[in-house]
Write a protein that holds these residues in place. Structure first.
Motif, PDB file in Angstrom:
ATOM      1  N   GLU B   4       0.830  -1.214   0.000  1.00  0.00           N
ATOM      2  CA  GLU B   4       0.000   0.000   0.000  1.00  0.00           C
ATOM      3  C   GLU B   4       0.862   1.260   0.000  1.00  0.00           C
ATOM      4  O   GLU B   4       1.776   1.392   0.810  1.00  0.00           O
ATOM      5  CB  GLU B   4      -0.892  -0.003   1.251  1.00  0.00           C
ATOM      6  N   GLY B   5       0.599   2.172  -0.926  1.00  0.00           N
ATOM      7  CA  GLY B   5       1.273   3.465  -0.916  1.00  0.00           C
ATOM      8  C   GLY B   5       2.568   3.511  -1.681  1.00  0.00           C
ATOM      9  O   GLY B   5       3.063   4.591  -1.961  1.00  0.00           O
ATOM     10  N   SER B   6       3.142   2.361  -2.022  1.00  0.00           N
ATOM     11  CA  SER B   6       4.393   2.410  -2.775  1.00  0.00           C
ATOM     12  C   SER B   6       4.098   2.427  -4.274  1.00  0.00           C
ATOM     13  O   SER B   6       3.026   2.043  -4.714  1.00  0.00           O
ATOM     14  CB  SER B   6       5.268   1.211  -2.428  1.00  0.00           C
ATOM     15  N   ILE B   7       5.073   2.894  -5.048  1.00  0.00           N
ATOM     16  CA  ILE B   7       4.880   3.028  -6.487  1.00  0.00           C
ATOM     17  C   ILE B   7       5.657   1.935  -7.201  1.00  0.00           C
ATOM     18  O   ILE B   7       6.869   1.827  -7.059  1.00  0.00           O
ATOM     19  CB  ILE B   7       5.350   4.417  -6.960  1.00  0.00           C
ATOM     20  N   ASP B   8       4.943   1.126  -7.962  1.00  0.00           N
ATOM     21  CA  ASP B   8       5.575   0.046  -8.709  1.00  0.00           C
ATOM     22  C   ASP B   8       5.833   0.546 -10.125  1.00  0.00           C
ATOM     23  O   ASP B   8       5.072   0.273 -11.051  1.00  0.00           O
ATOM     24  CB  ASP B   8       4.653  -1.179  -8.702  1.00  0.00           C
ATOM     25  N   ALA B   9       6.929   1.328 -10.277  1.00  0.00           N
ATOM     26  CA  ALA B   9       7.155   2.002 -11.555  1.00  0.00           C
ATOM     27  C   ALA B   9       7.806   1.097 -12.582  1.00  0.00           C
ATOM     28  O   ALA B   9       7.732   1.355 -13.769  1.00  0.00           O
ATOM     29  CB  ALA B   9       8.012   3.244 -11.355  1.00  0.00           C
ATOM     30  N   LEU B  10       8.461   0.027 -12.148  1.00  0.00           N
ATOM     31  CA  LEU B  10       9.219  -0.796 -13.090  1.00  0.00           C
ATOM     32  C   LEU B  10       8.475  -2.071 -13.482  1.00  0.00           C
ATOM     33  O   LEU B  10       8.928  -2.804 -14.342  1.00  0.00           O
ATOM     34  CB  LEU B  10      10.592  -1.154 -12.497  1.00  0.00           C
TER      35      LEU B  10
END
Lengths: 107, 250
Positions: B4-10
């Motif tokens: 929750e809340g983290s960005i999975d950019a890759l």
């Protein structure tokens, strides 16, 4: 178009002026194209900075990996790695010089 | 999805098999699928675009002619008259990279130029071709490329390794430039899109805050369109410059 020309065959200057103003009003004339985006002669400062960074980095990567593999092959760790990292840095500077330095006198 | 809340950019760059069980059995990824689509689009653009053979071109024909003519003049301008020989190669390279960059901007698609394996393969193809061309034209004389004429002989032990490293760094810089540009653009999309979700999840005033990242993403799409063209152009013009060096030496 014949009514826009006088007897000498050249376009009437007042007609040209009226045509230009009418075209400008209607937005028919394309705006002067911004050459900076696609032209390599005048790239944006950001583009130049990125290219310089990539050139420096890539030469260093090549130098370091060459040194690493030569060390593995000749069992001279870590001396060739040290030498080739320095050479890679020099290669990066050579790349940047070729990119930004004065043109060669032969060309 | 990550915590929750983290960005999975890759996560968007992860390869998955496509075309169902058949694709899974031969490890046919969505990257391969996009390459096939790009190749099909290029071939159909040229085939269907040029079929009318009209003197006043229609839209598709104008597009095909513009692409052909643009790359053709770039080859001739950069390499000289010999550039015509390399035109098919440079044209293929340009269209393949351009289509990869552009198709990647579509939702639910995949940018195959965002993988260093793909860009490095392209760049190695270029450098191998350049070396073969130089060896074929100049023979052993090619190796004088690594020692500029007029340099003091005493400096040879330093200049020659530096020049060789500089030559070998060409494919590395070619591939890193294209790959890094595509990855950076798509990571930015993902990050700003996650900001929209986070703002909306906050509720209340957060709904108003979603306008900012959304507007930024809209601007980014335009910027990425420019980058897509620019990177394809840079890759092919650098190929032309390297071919010029190979053909003319110094």
């Amino acid at each position: 178009m014949s009514d826009g020309k006088n007897s000498s065959g050249k376009p009437d200057p007042s007609f040209e002026a009226r045509l230009a103003s009418a075209r400008a009003k209607q937005g028919l004339d394309p705006k002067p194209v911004d050459q900076s985006a696609g032209d390599m002669k005048g790239p944006s400062p950001m583009g130049v900075g990125l290219r310089v960074g990539v050139e420096l980095l890539s030469a260093l990567i090549v130098g370091a990996s060459l040194g690493y593999w030569l060390d593995r092959w000749l069992h001279t760790s870590p001396f060739l790695l040290i030498v080739f990292v320095l050479l890679g840095g020099a290669g990066g500077i050579a790349n940047v010089w070729r990119l930004l330095g004065p043109a060669k006198p032969g060309k | 999805m990550a915590a929750e809340g983290s960005i999975d950019a890759l996560g968007q760059f992860k390869l998955e098999t496509s075309l169902g069980a058949l694709g899974a059995s031969v490890n046919f990824t969505q990257s391969n699928l996009m390459m096939l689509i790009a190749a099909t689009l290029i071939i159909s653009l040229l085939y269907f675009g040029m079929r009318p053979k009209a003197i006043v071109p229609g839209r598709l024909q104008a597009l095909a002619e513009l692409a052909y003519d643009g790359i053709h003049s770039m080859c001739v301008d950069q390499i000289g008259d010999e550039g015509k020989k390399f035109f098919p190669f440079v044209f293929t390279l340009f269209m393949f990279i351009l289509l990869g960059n552009l198709l990647g901007l579509l939702p639910f698609s995949f940018t195959y130029t965002s993988h260093i394996a793909v860009t490095a393969a392209l760049a190695i193809t270029v450098i191998v071709l350049v070396t073969i061309v130089a060896l074929a034209i100049h023979g052993m004389h090619f190796f004088t490329y690594f020692f500029p004429p007029g340099a003091p002989k005493l400096l040879a032990p330093i200049i020659i390794p530096v020049e060789i490293i500089s030559y070998l760094s060409r494919p590395v810089s070619l591939s890193i430039r294209l790959f890094a540009n595509m990855v950076a653009g798509h990571v930015m999309f993902e990050v700003f899109a996650s900001f929209i979700l986070m703002m909306a999840a906050a509720g209340g005033i957060g709904y108003l805050g979603t306008v900012g990242p959304l507007a930024l993403n809209v601007i980014l799409v335009g910027f990425e369109l420019l980058v897509a063209f620019l990177q394809a152009y840079v890759f092919s013009i650098l190929t032309c410059i390297y071919l010029h060096d190979a053909v003319h030496l110094h």
